[in-house]
Design a protein around this motif. Structure first.
Motif, short mmCIF file in Angstrom:
data_model
loop_
_atom_site.label_atom_id
_atom_site.label_comp_id
_atom_site.label_asym_id
_atom_site.label_seq_id
_atom_site.Cartn_x
_atom_site.Cartn_y
_atom_site.Cartn_z
N GLU A 176 21.45 -14.96 -62.59
CA GLU A 176 21.84 -16.06 -61.72
C GLU A 176 21.99 -15.58 -60.29
OE1 GLU A 176 25.43 -19.29 -60.98
OE2 GLU A 176 25.03 -18.61 -63.03
N LEU A 177 21.22 -16.16 -59.40
CA LEU A 177 21.33 -15.88 -57.97
C LEU A 177 22.40 -16.78 -57.38
CD1 LEU A 177 18.29 -15.19 -58.85
CD2 LEU A 177 17.74 -15.42 -56.43
N ALA A 178 23.20 -16.23 -56.44
CA ALA A 178 24.26 -17.00 -55.79
C ALA A 178 25.20 -17.61 -56.82
CB ALA A 178 23.65 -18.08 -54.88
N CYS A 179 25.77 -16.75 -57.66
CA CYS A 179 26.61 -17.23 -58.77
C CYS A 179 27.97 -17.72 -58.31
CB CYS A 179 26.77 -16.14 -59.82
SG CYS A 179 27.51 -14.60 -59.22
N GLY A 180 28.36 -17.46 -57.06
CA GLY A 180 29.61 -17.99 -56.52
C GLY A 180 30.83 -17.60 -57.33
N GLY B 93 27.75 -16.53 -75.02
CA GLY B 93 27.05 -15.40 -75.59
C GLY B 93 25.72 -15.09 -74.94
N CYS B 94 25.40 -15.74 -73.82
CA CYS B 94 24.14 -15.47 -73.14
C CYS B 94 24.17 -14.09 -72.50
CB CYS B 94 23.87 -16.53 -72.07
SG CYS B 94 23.71 -18.21 -72.70
N ASP B 95 23.03 -13.44 -72.51
CA ASP B 95 22.86 -12.17 -71.82
C ASP B 95 22.48 -12.49 -70.38
OD1 ASP B 95 22.32 -9.65 -70.91
OD2 ASP B 95 20.63 -9.26 -72.26
N VAL B 96 23.49 -12.61 -69.52
CA VAL B 96 23.23 -13.07 -68.17
C VAL B 96 23.97 -12.22 -67.16
CG1 VAL B 96 25.08 -14.79 -68.41
CG2 VAL B 96 23.35 -15.09 -66.63
N ASP B 97 23.27 -11.81 -66.11
CA ASP B 97 23.84 -11.10 -64.98
C ASP B 97 23.88 -12.06 -63.79
OD1 ASP B 97 23.84 -8.79 -66.54
OD2 ASP B 97 21.87 -8.17 -65.81
N GLY B 98 24.58 -11.66 -62.74
CA GLY B 98 24.64 -12.51 -61.56
C GLY B 98 24.98 -11.73 -60.31
N PHE B 99 24.62 -12.31 -59.17
CA PHE B 99 25.05 -11.71 -57.91
C PHE B 99 25.30 -12.80 -56.88
CE2 PHE B 99 20.37 -11.63 -57.31
CZ PHE B 99 20.25 -12.20 -56.05
N ASP B 100 26.07 -12.42 -55.86
CA ASP B 100 26.40 -13.33 -54.77
C ASP B 100 26.66 -12.46 -53.54
OD1 ASP B 100 27.36 -16.47 -54.62
OD2 ASP B 100 28.35 -15.24 -53.11
N ARG B 101 26.46 -13.03 -52.37
CA ARG B 101 26.70 -12.23 -51.16
C ARG B 101 28.15 -12.24 -50.71
NH1 ARG B 101 23.68 -15.79 -46.43
NH2 ARG B 101 25.00 -17.64 -46.54
N SER B 102 29.00 -13.10 -51.35
CA SER B 102 30.40 -13.22 -50.97
C SER B 102 31.28 -12.38 -51.88
CB SER B 102 30.84 -14.68 -51.03
OG SER B 102 32.24 -14.78 -50.88
N ALA B 103 31.96 -11.40 -51.30
CA ALA B 103 32.87 -10.55 -52.08
C ALA B 103 34.05 -11.36 -52.61
CB ALA B 103 33.35 -9.38 -51.22
N GLU B 104 34.55 -12.32 -51.80
CA GLU B 104 35.72 -13.09 -52.24
C GLU B 104 35.37 -14.01 -53.41
OE1 GLU B 104 35.91 -16.71 -49.00
OE2 GLU B 104 36.49 -14.69 -48.36
N MET B 105 34.16 -14.57 -53.41
CA MET B 105 33.75 -15.40 -54.54
C MET B 105 33.65 -14.56 -55.81
SD MET B 105 33.54 -18.43 -53.33
CE MET B 105 33.37 -19.28 -51.75
N LEU B 106 33.09 -13.38 -55.71
CA LEU B 106 32.95 -12.52 -56.87
C LEU B 106 34.30 -12.05 -57.39
CD1 LEU B 106 29.85 -10.38 -55.82
CD2 LEU B 106 29.92 -12.23 -57.50
#
Length: 256
Positions: free
Chosen positions: A43-47, A59-72
């Motif tokens: 997931e891109l921009a997972c917020g 149970g999904c095999d899912v990764d994610g990233f976001d550019r906001s440290a506070e959201m993560l």
């Protein structure tokens, strides 16, 4: 685990609350795509994890990233409350690399509209293409620009009450066109505490993306196939988009 200061927590909580209350109908589609994928999903921009955490909990095999440290950081706190372990990191769509191949990549809620230039848009598409396994697909949504909605609502502040941590706040937001030539607009958000002090002020610049412009980007990208439909109900190959639809859901596929 990263922790947030009070202001950052408030911003993240406000964002999370507003996204969940919108009930766009997109979370069901993206979660179903992640469940049905024959390999891992990204997931891109997972917020703050509105979609990501539910997919992970199922149970999904899912990764994610976001550019906001506070959201993560907020996402990780929510994950800990639910007893699940997220695989997320900080990155930008225009500059990311992964160490595994994904059957599915998806980017919800108009997030690709934060890419303001053709160079950034194509960089993101190339990065996603490289992250996908052969036959993998990239699914994302953007809104259909509505001249009627722009004329009636853009430029005006909208105010509502919101309760965060059992404290009543006043939230107001305004969307306005800030570059007619480049078809860019800015969303401004402000939050005021019970004393009337402004405690959150932020703005985000985005790009209008009508259907033909997205198709031109797809043609310039490495992707070999693409389809678009007008809604979140399904992304079957024979689905279409018509005048009056408010959402574009695009599927770009990497050749097997």
């Amino acid at each position: 685990m990263a922790t947030l200061d009070a202001d950052a927590t408030l911003r993240a909580e406000l964002y999370d609350r507003r996204m969940r209350e919108m009930d766009r109908g997109d979370s069901e589609l993206y979660a179903a795509l992640a469940r049905d994928a024959e390999g891992p999903a990204l997931e891109l921009a997972c917020g703050t994890g509105r979609i990501y955490l539910d997919a992970l909990a199922e149970g999904c095999d899912v990764d994610g990233f976001d550019r906001s440290a506070e959201m993560l950081a907020f996402l990780r706190e929510r994950a800990a409350e639910r007893g699940i372990e997220p695989s997320v990191w900080r990155a930008d769509m225009t500059d990311f690399a992964v160490d595994r191949e994904y059957e599915l990549a998806y980017c919800p809620f108009n997030a690709v509209q934060h890419l303001l230039t053709i160079e950034n848009q194509l960089d993101a598409l190339r990065n996603v293409y490289d992250a996908l396994a052969p036959g993998g697909r990239f699914v994302f949504d953007v809104f259909v620009p509505s001249f009627e909605l722009i004329a009636e609502t853009y430029g005006e502040w909208r105010t509502e009450s919101v309760e965060l941590r059992e404290v009543p706040y006043k939230f107001r937001t305004r969307t306005r066109i800030t570059d007619e030539v480049e078809q860019q607009f800015t969303v401004e958000n402000e939050l005021y505490d019970p004393d009337g002090s402004r405690v959150v002020a932020e703005s985000h610049r985005l790009k209008m993306l009508p259907k033909r412009e997205v198709e031109l980007l797809a043609r310039r990208s490495p992707f070999e196939e693409w389809t678009v439909r007008g809604g979140f109900e399904t992304i079957e190959a024979d689905a279409t988009i018509e005048d009056g639809d408010s959402v574009q859901v695009w599927t770009l596929r990497k050749r097997a």
